[in-house]
Design an enzyme around this catalytic site. Structure first.
Site, PDB file in Angstrom:
ATOM      1  N   ASN A   9       1.470  -5.570   0.489  1.00  0.00           N
ATOM      2  CA  ASN A   9       0.593  -4.561   0.742  1.00  0.00           C
ATOM      3  C   ASN A   9       1.347  -3.413   0.475  1.00  0.00           C
ATOM      4  O   ASN A   9       2.136  -3.049   1.686  1.00  0.00           O
ATOM      5  CB  ASN A   9      -0.042  -4.652   2.068  1.00  0.00           C
ATOM      6  CG  ASN A   9      -0.721  -3.446   2.723  1.00  0.00           C
ATOM      7  OD1 ASN A   9      -1.105  -2.609   1.939  1.00  0.00           O
ATOM      8  ND2 ASN A   9      -0.967  -3.401   3.706  1.00  0.00           N
ATOM      9  N   TRP A  10       1.474  -2.635  -0.688  1.00  0.00           N
ATOM     10  CA  TRP A  10       2.287  -1.305  -0.680  1.00  0.00           C
ATOM     11  C   TRP A  10       1.732  -0.276   0.433  1.00  0.00           C
ATOM     12  O   TRP A  10       2.645   0.569   0.444  1.00  0.00           O
ATOM     13  CB  TRP A  10       2.157  -0.939  -1.993  1.00  0.00           C
ATOM     14  CG  TRP A  10       3.256  -1.581  -2.949  1.00  0.00           C
ATOM     15  CD1 TRP A  10       3.788  -2.994  -2.803  1.00  0.00           C
ATOM     16  CD2 TRP A  10       3.538  -1.234  -4.332  1.00  0.00           C
ATOM     17  NE1 TRP A  10       4.679  -3.246  -3.936  1.00  0.00           N
ATOM     18  CE2 TRP A  10       4.150  -2.345  -4.594  1.00  0.00           C
ATOM     19  CE3 TRP A  10       3.236  -0.402  -5.106  1.00  0.00           C
ATOM     20  CZ2 TRP A  10       4.893  -2.347  -6.234  1.00  0.00           C
ATOM     21  CZ3 TRP A  10       3.821  -0.237  -6.526  1.00  0.00           C
ATOM     22  CH2 TRP A  10       4.636  -1.376  -6.795  1.00  0.00           C
ATOM     23  N   LYS A  11       0.653  -0.364   0.938  1.00  0.00           N
ATOM     24  CA  LYS A  11       0.199   0.690   1.696  1.00  0.00           C
ATOM     25  C   LYS A  11       0.357   1.990   0.839  1.00  0.00           C
ATOM     26  O   LYS A  11       0.198   1.922  -0.448  1.00  0.00           O
ATOM     27  CB  LYS A  11       0.962   0.855   3.228  1.00  0.00           C
ATOM     28  CG  LYS A  11       1.329  -0.317   3.748  1.00  0.00           C
ATOM     29  CD  LYS A  11       1.772  -0.063   5.201  1.00  0.00           C
ATOM     30  CE  LYS A  11       1.966  -1.428   5.686  1.00  0.00           C
ATOM     31  NZ  LYS A  11       2.146  -1.555   7.308  1.00  0.00           N
ATOM     32  N   HIS A  94      -7.717  -3.862   7.683  1.00  0.00           N
ATOM     33  CA  HIS A  94      -6.240  -3.796   8.089  1.00  0.00           C
ATOM     34  C   HIS A  94      -6.201  -2.804   9.480  1.00  0.00           C
ATOM     35  O   HIS A  94      -6.762  -1.816   9.471  1.00  0.00           O
ATOM     36  CB  HIS A  94      -5.591  -3.050   6.989  1.00  0.00           C
ATOM     37  CG  HIS A  94      -3.992  -3.044   7.149  1.00  0.00           C
ATOM     38  ND1 HIS A  94      -3.419  -2.382   8.080  1.00  0.00           N
ATOM     39  CD2 HIS A  94      -2.894  -3.995   6.771  1.00  0.00           C
ATOM     40  CE1 HIS A  94      -2.033  -2.622   8.034  1.00  0.00           C
ATOM     41  NE2 HIS A  94      -1.837  -3.729   7.097  1.00  0.00           N
ATOM     42  N   GLU A  96      -4.269  -0.720  10.354  1.00  0.00           N
ATOM     43  CA  GLU A  96      -4.069   0.884   9.895  1.00  0.00           C
ATOM     44  C   GLU A  96      -5.525   1.297   9.832  1.00  0.00           C
ATOM     45  O   GLU A  96      -5.672   2.542  10.176  1.00  0.00           O
ATOM     46  CB  GLU A  96      -2.980   1.257   9.118  1.00  0.00           C
ATOM     47  CG  GLU A  96      -1.659   0.937   9.439  1.00  0.00           C
ATOM     48  CD  GLU A  96      -0.574   0.341   8.395  1.00  0.00           C
ATOM     49  OE1 GLU A  96      -0.862   0.575   7.261  1.00  0.00           O
ATOM     50  OE2 GLU A  96       0.385  -0.351   8.920  1.00  0.00           O
ATOM     51  N   GLU A 166      -2.842 -10.434  11.756  1.00  0.00           N
ATOM     52  CA  GLU A 166      -1.714  -9.865  11.729  1.00  0.00           C
ATOM     53  C   GLU A 166      -1.612  -9.152  13.184  1.00  0.00           C
ATOM     54  O   GLU A 166      -2.218  -8.060  13.483  1.00  0.00           O
ATOM     55  CB  GLU A 166      -1.765  -8.557  10.656  1.00  0.00           C
ATOM     56  CG  GLU A 166      -1.897  -9.097   9.216  1.00  0.00           C
ATOM     57  CD  GLU A 166      -1.562  -8.015   8.369  1.00  0.00           C
ATOM     58  OE1 GLU A 166      -0.379  -7.979   7.584  1.00  0.00           O
ATOM     59  OE2 GLU A 166      -2.378  -6.944   8.450  1.00  0.00           O
ATOM     60  N   GLY A 172       5.224  -3.448  10.403  1.00  0.00           N
ATOM     61  CA  GLY A 172       6.268  -2.349  10.283  1.00  0.00           C
ATOM     62  C   GLY A 172       7.069  -2.072  11.585  1.00  0.00           C
ATOM     63  O   GLY A 172       7.771  -1.039  11.429  1.00  0.00           O
ATOM     64  N   SER A 211       5.951  -8.083   9.673  1.00  0.00           N
ATOM     65  CA  SER A 211       7.504  -7.960   9.439  1.00  0.00           C
ATOM     66  C   SER A 211       7.900  -9.190   8.900  1.00  0.00           C
ATOM     67  O   SER A 211       9.084  -9.992   9.159  1.00  0.00           O
ATOM     68  CB  SER A 211       8.132  -7.588  10.632  1.00  0.00           C
ATOM     69  OG  SER A 211       7.706  -6.641  11.154  1.00  0.00           O
ATOM     70  N   GLY A 232       3.925  -6.245   3.950  1.00  0.00           N
ATOM     71  CA  GLY A 232       4.171  -4.941   3.681  1.00  0.00           C
ATOM     72  C   GLY A 232       5.305  -4.474   3.311  1.00  0.00           C
ATOM     73  O   GLY A 232       5.717  -4.424   2.131  1.00  0.00           O
ATOM     74  N   GLY A 233       6.290  -3.965   4.115  1.00  0.00           N
ATOM     75  CA  GLY A 233       7.485  -3.445   3.963  1.00  0.00           C
ATOM     76  C   GLY A 233       8.402  -4.343   2.633  1.00  0.00           C
ATOM     77  O   GLY A 233       8.921  -3.407   1.731  1.00  0.00           O
TER      78      GLY A 233
HETATM   79  C1  PEP Z   1       1.110  -5.014   6.552  1.00  0.00           C
HETATM   80  O1  PEP Z   1       1.071  -3.974   6.092  1.00  0.00           O
HETATM   81  O2  PEP Z   1       0.288  -5.851   6.496  1.00  0.00           O
HETATM   82  C2  PEP Z   1       2.159  -5.520   7.171  1.00  0.00           C
HETATM   83  C3  PEP Z   1       2.261  -6.791   7.562  1.00  0.00           C
HETATM   84  O3  PEP Z   1       3.475  -4.649   7.059  1.00  0.00           O
HETATM   85  P1  PEP Z   1       4.866  -5.189   7.517  1.00  0.00           P
HETATM   86  O4  PEP Z   1       5.101  -6.564   6.682  1.00  0.00           O
HETATM   87  O5  PEP Z   1       5.674  -4.231   7.123  1.00  0.00           O
HETATM   88  O6  PEP Z   1       4.832  -5.447   8.876  1.00  0.00           O
END
Ligand code: PEP
Length: 249
Positions: A9-11, A94, A96, A166, A172, A211, A232-233
Site C-alpha cells: 500500500n503506497w498510500k 483502511h 486512514e 491492521e 506506520g 509495520s 505500507g512503508g
Molecule cells: C498500511 O498502510 O496498511 C500499513 C500497514 O502501513 P505500515 O506497513 O507502514 O505500518
C-alpha cells in the site's frame, strides 16, 4: 488451501519513476509461485504500474473507490474506472480512510458492494485503536467491523472478500503486533466467519498489516491463520518489498 497474498500500500507516496523502478526490480526476479503479490498504488499511477509490472506476476490495485457507479461526484473514482485502468484489488475501510475521512461501517459496506459489482476484489481493512486494545475491546471492535460487512453480503460474495487485520497502533509506527497478538485476532476473525459456514472460514484470506518488514514478515506469516500481509512503508522500497514477498513462499 488459501493462497498467500502480499499487498503493498503506497498510500499517497511514490512517483512514476518509482513505478518504473519496481517494474525493473520485479522483472528481474522469480517470485514464489504459490504467492500472489499486489501493489496498491495512487490512482494516477494505475495504468503505468500495470504496464511496468506487465511482464511480472504482480497485479495492481487501488486504495479506495466511490460507492457510486457514476455521476456528479467531483473528485471520486468508480469501481468500473479502476477496472478500466487495470486494477484487480481495492482497499476498503483502511483506518486512514475511517479516521481521516470519516468512513463509517455503512460507507465501507457500500464500497465493498461497489467493488464486488465490478469484479474487483475488496481488501476489507479492520483494526482497533490503542485505546480500544487497552480497554480490552479488540475483539468486539474488529468483529463488529467484519460483521457490518459480512452480514450484509450474500454467500457467493462473502468468499470474494479479503480481510486485512491492521491494529491502528501498529500502522506506520514501527510497532508491530507480536505474532501471538496477531494470530489471536486472526483466529477470532476465522472463528467468527465459521458462524456463516466452515467453508467460508476456511477459505477467506486474512492478511496482517502494521509495520510488517523484511525482518519480521516470516514469523508473522508462519502463524496458522495469517495468510499474507498488507505492507505500507516497506512496500516503497523494491528490495524490502521483494524480501517480504519471498518470505511468504
Ligand atoms: C498500511 O498502510 O496498511 C500499513 C500497514 O502501513 P505500515 O506497513 O507502514 O505500518
Amino acid at each position: 488451501m488459501r493462497m498467500p497474498l502480499i499487498a503493498g500500500n503506497w498510500k499517497m507516496n511514490g512517483s512514476l519513476a518509482l513505478v518504473e523502478e519496481f517494474g525493473r526490480a520485479f522483472a528481474g526476479v522469480s517470485l514464489p509461485v504459490n504467492v500472489e503479490v499486489a501493489l496498491m498504488v495512487p490512482f494516477p499511477f494505475l495504468e503505468a504500474a500495470g504496464r511496468a509490472l506487465g511482464e511480472t506476476s504482480v497485479t495492481v490495485g487501488a486504495q479506495t473507490l466511490s460507492d457510486q457507479p457514476s455521476g456528479a461526484f467531483t473528485g471520486e473514482v468508480s469501481a468500473a474506472m479502476l477496472r478500466d485502468c487495470g486494477a484487480r484489488y481495492v482497499l476498503v475501510g483502511h483506518s486512514e480512510r475511517r479516521i481521516l475521512f470519516g468512513e463509517d461501517d455503512a460507507m465501507v459496506l457500500a464500497r465493498v458492494k461497489a467493488a464486488l459489482a465490478e469484479q474487483l476484489t475488496p481488501v476489507l481493512c479492520v483494526g482497533e485503536t490503542l485505546e480500544e486494545r487497552e480497554a480490552e475491546r479488540t475483539e468486539s471492535v474488529v468483529l463488529g467491523q467484519v460483521e457490518a460487512v459480512f452480514d450484509a453480503l450474500d454467500e457467493a460474495d462473502r468468499i470474494r472478500v479479503v480481510i486485512a487485520y491492521e491494529p491502528v497502533w501498529a500502522i506506520g509506527t514501527g510497532r508491530t503486533a507480536s505474532p501471538e497478538q496477531a494470530q489471536a485476532v486472526h483466529a477470532a476473525i476465522r472463528g467468527y466467519l465459521s458462524r456463516y459456514d466452515d467453508a467460508l472460514a476456511g477459505g477467506v484470506r486474512l492478511l496482517y498489516g502494521g509495520s510488517m518488514k523484511a525482518d519480521n514478515a516470516a514469523e508473522l506469516l508462519s502463524q496458522p491463520d495469517i495468510d499474507g500481509g498488507l505492507v505500507g512503508g516497506a512496500s516503497l522500497k523494491a528490495d524490502d518489498f521483494l524480501a517480504i514477498c519471498q518470505s511468504a513462499g
